[in-house]
Write a protein that holds these residues in place. Structure first.
Motif, mmCIF file in Angstrom:
data_model
loop_
_atom_site.group_PDB
_atom_site.id
_atom_site.type_symbol
_atom_site.label_atom_id
_atom_site.label_comp_id
_atom_site.label_asym_id
_atom_site.label_seq_id
_atom_site.Cartn_x
_atom_site.Cartn_y
_atom_site.Cartn_z
ATOM 1 N N ASP A 11 -8.692 -0.945 -5.889
ATOM 2 C CA ASP A 11 -7.746 -0.634 -4.809
ATOM 3 C C ASP A 11 -6.820 0.513 -5.210
ATOM 4 O O ASP A 11 -6.570 1.433 -4.429
ATOM 5 C CB ASP A 11 -6.899 -1.854 -4.448
ATOM 6 C CG ASP A 11 -7.692 -2.977 -3.802
ATOM 7 O OD1 ASP A 11 -8.749 -2.698 -3.210
ATOM 8 O OD2 ASP A 11 -7.236 -4.134 -3.889
ATOM 9 N N LYS A 12 -6.322 0.450 -6.434
ATOM 10 C CA LYS A 12 -5.416 1.501 -6.907
ATOM 11 C C LYS A 12 -6.134 2.848 -7.000
ATOM 12 O O LYS A 12 -5.560 3.885 -6.678
ATOM 13 C CB LYS A 12 -4.814 1.115 -8.253
ATOM 14 C CG LYS A 12 -3.828 -0.030 -8.145
ATOM 15 C CD LYS A 12 -3.312 -0.449 -9.503
ATOM 16 C CE LYS A 12 -2.410 -1.660 -9.380
ATOM 17 N NZ LYS A 12 -1.960 -2.128 -10.697
ATOM 18 N N VAL B 202 0.838 -1.203 0.000
ATOM 19 C CA VAL B 202 0.000 0.000 0.000
ATOM 20 C C VAL B 202 0.871 1.251 0.000
ATOM 21 O O VAL B 202 0.607 2.198 -0.743
ATOM 22 C CB VAL B 202 -0.971 -0.018 1.200
ATOM 23 C CG1 VAL B 202 -1.580 1.340 1.444
ATOM 24 C CG2 VAL B 202 -2.063 -1.052 0.978
ATOM 25 N N TYR C 39 -2.343 -8.756 -3.800
ATOM 26 C CA TYR C 39 -2.324 -7.919 -4.997
ATOM 27 C C TYR C 39 -3.348 -6.804 -4.871
ATOM 28 O O TYR C 39 -4.272 -6.876 -4.069
ATOM 29 C CB TYR C 39 -2.582 -8.747 -6.255
ATOM 30 C CG TYR C 39 -3.927 -9.432 -6.289
ATOM 31 C CD1 TYR C 39 -5.029 -8.817 -6.870
ATOM 32 C CD2 TYR C 39 -4.102 -10.690 -5.744
ATOM 33 C CE1 TYR C 39 -6.269 -9.434 -6.905
ATOM 34 C CE2 TYR C 39 -5.332 -11.315 -5.774
ATOM 35 C CZ TYR C 39 -6.412 -10.693 -6.362
ATOM 36 O OH TYR C 39 -7.640 -11.303 -6.383
ATOM 37 N N LEU C 40 -3.149 -5.772 -5.670
ATOM 38 C CA LEU C 40 -4.066 -4.639 -5.731
ATOM 39 C C LEU C 40 -4.941 -4.758 -6.969
ATOM 40 O O LEU C 40 -4.433 -5.013 -8.061
ATOM 41 C CB LEU C 40 -3.288 -3.321 -5.802
ATOM 42 C CG LEU C 40 -2.442 -2.954 -4.591
ATOM 43 C CD1 LEU C 40 -1.536 -1.789 -4.922
ATOM 44 C CD2 LEU C 40 -3.324 -2.618 -3.418
ATOM 45 N N TYR D 178 2.306 2.042 -3.458
ATOM 46 C CA TYR D 178 1.382 2.612 -4.444
ATOM 47 C C TYR D 178 0.697 3.892 -3.980
ATOM 48 O O TYR D 178 0.351 4.727 -4.800
ATOM 49 C CB TYR D 178 0.307 1.580 -4.814
ATOM 50 C CG TYR D 178 0.768 0.587 -5.824
ATOM 51 C CD1 TYR D 178 0.529 0.785 -7.174
ATOM 52 C CD2 TYR D 178 1.459 -0.550 -5.443
ATOM 53 C CE1 TYR D 178 0.960 -0.128 -8.114
ATOM 54 C CE2 TYR D 178 1.894 -1.464 -6.370
ATOM 55 C CZ TYR D 178 1.639 -1.252 -7.709
ATOM 56 O OH TYR D 178 2.068 -2.156 -8.636
ATOM 57 N N VAL E 172 -7.950 -0.672 1.696
ATOM 58 C CA VAL E 172 -7.190 -1.448 0.719
ATOM 59 C C VAL E 172 -6.446 -2.593 1.406
ATOM 60 O O VAL E 172 -6.419 -3.717 0.889
ATOM 61 C CB VAL E 172 -6.233 -0.540 -0.078
ATOM 62 C CG1 VAL E 172 -5.300 -1.350 -0.945
ATOM 63 C CG2 VAL E 172 -7.035 0.440 -0.922
ATOM 64 N N MET F 94 -7.037 -6.574 0.472
ATOM 65 C CA MET F 94 -5.968 -7.472 0.060
ATOM 66 C C MET F 94 -5.923 -8.724 0.934
ATOM 67 O O MET F 94 -5.812 -9.846 0.431
ATOM 68 C CB MET F 94 -4.624 -6.746 0.127
ATOM 69 C CG MET F 94 -4.499 -5.612 -0.869
ATOM 70 S SD MET F 94 -3.024 -4.602 -0.578
ATOM 71 C CE MET F 94 -1.734 -5.737 -1.041
#
Length: 120
Positions: free
Chosen positions: A101-102, A35, A96-97, A38, A50, A54
């Motif tokens: 999430d991004k 996290v 993973y995102l 990103y 987020v 995950m």
């Protein structure tokens, strides 16, 4: 860490065993690193959501559910013993995102996320 084991349990709707609690803490620590990579400037609430997303995906992918979380396509056959799943982003067994999430972290669908003239 941005989320707690209790946050993950609430999102999963289940209680984790002692072994799963240790595993969950380890996953939350790893999720925090991802996290931060990103979404360094994202809010703490966004990072918590987020991180939970995950870890919940990871925990649910390792339970005895019929369809893995994150699967975009699936095939089940009967007597031929066939079962196929296509995962949308990331894969089973790793944190993973997703695109969502991004976006929550403020880095989704941008042409240039960082550059030489951008201040951090």
């Amino acid at each position: 860490m941005y989320a707690t084991v209790e946050d993950v349990e609430k999102r999963c709707g289940c209680s984790l065993s002692l072994d799963e609690i240790d595993w969950c803490r380890s996953l939350l620590e790893d999720a925090a690193v991802i996290v931060d990579t990103y979404g360094r400037n994202a809010s703490d609430d966004a990072k918590k959501v987020v991180s939970c997303n995950m870890v919940v995906r990871m925990i649910r992918n390792n339970t005895d559910q019929d369809v893995p979380i994150g699967a975009s396509q699936g095939t089940i056959s009967a007597l031929g013993y066939s079962q196929t799943w296509s995962l949308g982003s990331g894969s089973a067994g790793e944190l993973y995102l997703t695109k969502l999430d991004k976006k929550i972290l403020g880095c989704g669908n941008r042409i240039a996320f960082s550059g030489p003239f951008v201040e951090d």
